[in-house]
Design a protein around this motif. Structure first.
Motif, mmCIF file in Angstrom:
data_model
loop_
_atom_site.group_PDB
_atom_site.id
_atom_site.type_symbol
_atom_site.label_atom_id
_atom_site.label_comp_id
_atom_site.label_asym_id
_atom_site.label_seq_id
_atom_site.Cartn_x
_atom_site.Cartn_y
_atom_site.Cartn_z
ATOM 1 N N THR A 234 0.851 -1.143 -0.015
ATOM 2 C CA THR A 234 -0.129 0.067 0.171
ATOM 3 C C THR A 234 0.939 1.329 0.117
ATOM 4 O OG1 THR A 234 -1.953 -0.923 1.076
ATOM 5 C CG2 THR A 234 -1.599 1.303 1.285
ATOM 6 N N ASN A 235 1.855 1.206 0.637
ATOM 7 C CA ASN A 235 2.991 2.315 0.784
ATOM 8 C C ASN A 235 3.210 2.550 -0.753
ATOM 9 O OD1 ASN A 235 4.915 4.476 2.170
ATOM 10 N ND2 ASN A 235 6.220 2.925 1.156
ATOM 11 N N LYS A 236 3.705 1.451 -1.450
ATOM 12 C CA LYS A 236 4.238 1.613 -2.727
ATOM 13 C C LYS A 236 3.115 2.275 -3.494
ATOM 14 C CE LYS A 236 5.631 -1.180 -6.638
ATOM 15 N NZ LYS A 236 5.825 -2.791 -7.111
ATOM 16 N N GLN A 237 1.957 1.964 -3.555
ATOM 17 C CA GLN A 237 0.890 2.413 -4.413
ATOM 18 C C GLN A 237 0.639 3.712 -4.149
ATOM 19 O OE1 GLN A 237 -2.476 -0.177 -5.373
ATOM 20 N NE2 GLN A 237 -1.682 -1.666 -3.945
ATOM 21 N N VAL A 238 0.608 4.180 -3.065
ATOM 22 C CA VAL A 238 0.297 5.605 -2.426
ATOM 23 C C VAL A 238 1.500 6.547 -2.776
ATOM 24 C CG1 VAL A 238 0.100 7.353 -0.569
ATOM 25 C CG2 VAL A 238 -0.925 5.192 -0.395
ATOM 26 N N LEU A 239 2.798 6.079 -3.034
ATOM 27 C CA LEU A 239 3.768 6.900 -3.461
ATOM 28 C C LEU A 239 3.774 6.679 -4.799
ATOM 29 C CD1 LEU A 239 6.871 5.114 -1.381
ATOM 30 C CD2 LEU A 239 6.042 7.555 -1.192
ATOM 31 N N GLU A 240 3.034 5.899 -5.568
ATOM 32 C CA GLU A 240 3.009 6.021 -7.172
ATOM 33 C C GLU A 240 1.797 7.065 -7.378
ATOM 34 O OE1 GLU A 240 1.940 1.832 -8.023
ATOM 35 O OE2 GLU A 240 4.079 1.578 -8.900
ATOM 36 N N PHE A 241 0.863 7.000 -6.625
ATOM 37 C CA PHE A 241 -0.295 8.054 -6.941
ATOM 38 C C PHE A 241 0.353 9.355 -6.691
ATOM 39 C CE2 PHE A 241 -3.206 4.355 -6.043
ATOM 40 C CZ PHE A 241 -3.633 4.287 -7.305
ATOM 41 N N GLU A 242 1.100 9.494 -5.503
ATOM 42 C CA GLU A 242 1.712 11.200 -5.194
ATOM 43 C C GLU A 242 2.458 11.272 -6.468
ATOM 44 O OE1 GLU A 242 0.505 12.918 -2.897
ATOM 45 O OE2 GLU A 242 -0.226 11.781 -1.419
ATOM 46 N N SER A 259 24.779 9.832 -1.443
ATOM 47 C CA SER A 259 23.691 8.866 -1.034
ATOM 48 C C SER A 259 22.814 9.426 -2.555
ATOM 49 C CB SER A 259 23.006 9.246 0.258
ATOM 50 O OG SER A 259 24.023 8.768 1.088
ATOM 51 N N GLU A 260 21.950 8.503 -2.720
ATOM 52 C CA GLU A 260 21.101 8.706 -3.811
ATOM 53 C C GLU A 260 19.564 8.284 -3.481
ATOM 54 O OE1 GLU A 260 20.637 6.931 -8.422
ATOM 55 O OE2 GLU A 260 21.943 5.901 -7.033
ATOM 56 N N ILE A 261 18.658 9.072 -3.967
ATOM 57 C CA ILE A 261 17.308 8.841 -3.715
ATOM 58 C C ILE A 261 16.629 8.582 -5.256
ATOM 59 C CG2 ILE A 261 15.041 9.448 -2.904
ATOM 60 C CD1 ILE A 261 16.457 11.527 -0.945
ATOM 61 N N ILE A 262 16.129 7.446 -5.238
ATOM 62 C CA ILE A 262 15.299 6.870 -6.466
ATOM 63 C C ILE A 262 13.899 7.239 -6.344
ATOM 64 C CG2 ILE A 262 14.984 5.043 -8.312
ATOM 65 C CD1 ILE A 262 17.754 4.310 -7.442
ATOM 66 N N GLN A 263 13.297 7.944 -6.789
ATOM 67 C CA GLN A 263 11.679 8.153 -6.851
ATOM 68 C C GLN A 263 11.072 7.088 -7.253
ATOM 69 O OE1 GLN A 263 10.572 10.409 -4.958
ATOM 70 N NE2 GLN A 263 11.786 12.381 -5.013
ATOM 71 N N PRO A 264 9.762 7.038 -7.039
ATOM 72 C CA PRO A 264 9.170 7.764 -5.816
ATOM 73 C C PRO A 264 9.397 7.595 -4.452
ATOM 74 C CG PRO A 264 7.553 6.227 -6.575
ATOM 75 C CD PRO A 264 8.934 5.854 -7.297
ATOM 76 N N CYS A 265 9.612 8.241 -3.594
ATOM 77 C CA CYS A 265 9.999 8.119 -2.174
ATOM 78 C C CYS A 265 9.369 9.200 -1.496
ATOM 79 C CB CYS A 265 11.284 8.257 -1.833
ATOM 80 S SG CYS A 265 12.294 6.662 -2.537
ATOM 81 N N PHE A 266 9.072 8.856 0.001
ATOM 82 C CA PHE A 266 8.794 10.052 0.989
ATOM 83 C C PHE A 266 9.942 9.737 2.034
ATOM 84 C CE2 PHE A 266 7.587 10.824 5.411
ATOM 85 C CZ PHE A 266 7.102 12.077 5.167
ATOM 86 N N ILE A 267 10.457 11.152 2.198
ATOM 87 C CA ILE A 267 11.618 11.404 3.152
ATOM 88 C C ILE A 267 11.216 12.323 4.155
ATOM 89 C CG2 ILE A 267 14.125 11.641 3.428
ATOM 90 C CD1 ILE A 267 13.571 9.090 1.732
ATOM 91 N N GLY A 279 15.232 3.805 -2.557
ATOM 92 C CA GLY A 279 14.077 3.683 -3.454
ATOM 93 C C GLY A 279 14.324 2.577 -4.452
ATOM 94 N N PRO A 280 13.497 2.558 -5.518
ATOM 95 C CA PRO A 280 11.963 3.285 -5.250
ATOM 96 C C PRO A 280 11.383 2.579 -4.172
ATOM 97 C CG PRO A 280 11.922 1.574 -7.145
ATOM 98 C CD PRO A 280 13.655 1.661 -6.409
#
Length: 338
Positions: A234-242, A259-267, A279-280
Motif C-alpha cells: 500500500t505504501n508503494k501504491q500511495v507513493l506511485e499515486f503521489e 547518497s542517492e534517492i530514486i523516486q518515488p519516495c517519502f523522506i 528507493g524506489p
C-alpha cells in the motif's frame, strides 16, 4: 454530509507494529492511514463535509493520549467539525457505529479505517444508500453482495460456498443515517448478535427487507493495510499515486552524503542519509539516520537508525535500531536488532 470513521480495532494482524500504535494511525508515506482515508473521501464527494466523527478504542488498547487532539486537527484541516467517540468493548461493526449515534443522522459516509482506496464517488439521490465493493479472487474472507437489476439483492458474511465475488470493502453511503441508527438500536435492545457481535450486514439486510434500495459502488484501487506485506505494498501504491500527481514528498532539509534517492519516495524532515541508496518505493519518517545501506520497497517510521542494511519489503517501527543483513524484516517500535 458527514463522514463517520470506526477505527477502534487493535490491528492484531499487523503486530508488532500495532502494539504501540493503533493500525489507523500507522503512517503511510508521511500521513496516518485514517488521515489519508478522510482526505480521499472528502476529495471525491462533491458536497460540503459538515462533520467527521471518529470512533476510537480506549487507552488500554494502545490509543495514545493525544489521539483525540490529532483527529480533531484532521477534521479542522478539512473545514469540518470533529467529534471523537470511544468504543470501550469490541462488539461488532454495528456496535462500533452506534458509539457515534449522536452524529449518525442525515446523509453520511461510513468508512471503516482498514483500507485505502481510489474511486469516483457518484451518489445517486434515488437510492437509499451505496455499498462500495471490489471483485476479489477469494470471497470467503469477506462480506459479499449479490446483485439483481443493478441493486443489491443479498448480503452474505464470509460465504463458505461461492455466492458472489464482490467483496464489501467497508465504505458505505446512507441517505438517512437516522434510519441506520434506529435499526442498530433495535439490534442492541433485543440483543440480536451474530457470533456474539452486532453486525452492520444484519442492519443492511433489515433495511433492505423494509424497502430500502442499495446500489453497489466500485473502486478503481483497493489498498489493504491489514498485514505487513500488504501494508508495504500500500505504501508503494500511495507513493506511485503521489508521484503521478506531481507531489514531491522528499523534505527540503534531507542531508545527502554520498547518497542517492530514486523516486518515488517519502523522506521526512531531519533525515540523514550517508553512503546510502534509497528507493524506489521507500518511506522514511522524520529524524532518522540511514548509513551504508540499500533500501527499496519499504516502510520505515520516524526516529529510526539503520546501518549496514540491504532492505526490501521491510517494515520498521518508530525509534527502532537496525544493523544487519536480513532483507524482508518486520520490527516494531523501540526494537533494536544489531
Amino acid at each position: 454530509m458527514k463522514i463517520i470513521v470506526p477505527m477502534a480495532g487493535i490491528g492484531s494482524r499487523l503486530r508488532p507494529h500495532t502494539l504501540t500504535v493503533p493500525k489507523p494511525l500507522t503512517v503511510i508515506a508521511g500521513k496516518p492511514i485514517v488521515q489519508r482515508l478522510v482526505e480521499d473521501i472528502s476529495s471525491v464527494i462533491d458536497e460540503k463535509i459538515e462533520e467527521i466523527a471518529f470512533i476510537i478504542g480506549p487507552a488500554k488498547k494502545g490509543f495514545p493520549s493525544n489521539t483525540e487532539e490529532n483527529l480533531l486537527k484532521i477534521a479542522k484541516e478539512l473545514g469540518a467539525k470533529g467529534s471523537v467517540y470511544v468504543q470501550e468493548e469490541a462488539l461488532g461493526t454495528a456496535h462500533a457505529l452506534f458509539c457515534a449515534k449522536d452524529s449518525l443522522s442525515g446523509p453520511c459516509v461510513v468508512a471503516y479505517a482498514d483500507t485505502l482506496f481510489k474511486a469516483d464517488f457518484k451518489l445517486d439521490s434515488n437510492a437509499d444508500g451505496a455499498i462500495w465493493v471490489k471483485q476479489v479472487e477469494d470471497p470467503s474472507a469477506f462480506g459479499v453482495v449479490k446483485l439483481e437489476n443493478g441493486f443489491i439483492k443479498d448480503f452474505v458474511e464470509k460465504p463458505k460456498d461461492f455466492v458472489s465475488d464482490l467483496a464489501i470493502i467497508g465504505i458505505y453511503y446512507f441517505k438517512d443515517g437516522d434510519r441506520v441508527r434506529d435499526e442498530i438500536q433495535y439490534l442492541i435492545d433485543n440483543d440480536l448478535r451474530e457470533n456474539n457481535e452486532y453486525q452492520l450486514t444484519n442492519v443492511l439486510e433489515t433495511l433492505k427487507q423494509d424497502g430500502a434500495k442499495f446500489i453497489p459502488g466500485t473502486v478503481n484501487t483497493w489498498m489493504d493495510c491489514g498485514k505487513k506485506d500488504p501494508t508495504v505494498d500500500t505504501n508503494k501504491q500511495v507513493l506511485e499515486f503521489e508521484h503521478a500527481a506531481g507531489n514531491n514528498l522528499v523534505s527540503k532539509d534531507v542531508v545527502l552524503e554520498n547518497s542517492e534517492i530514486i523516486q518515488p519516495c517519502f523522506i521526512g524532515e531531519n533525515v540523514v542519509l550517508k553512503n546510502t541508496k534509497i528507493g524506489p518505493y521507500v518511506s522514511i519518517g522524520a529524524n532518522s539516520l540511514v548509513e551504508n545501506s540499500t533500501i527499496e520497497n519499504s516502510l520505515i517510521q520516524s526516529n529510526v537508525e539503520i546501518s549496514n542494511a540491504n532492505l526490501n519489503n521491510a517494515m520498521i517501527g518508530n525509534h527502532a535500531k537496525y544493523n544487519g543483513k536480513y532483507t524482508s524484516v518486520s520490527i516494531g517500535d523501540y526494537t533494536e536488532l544489531t
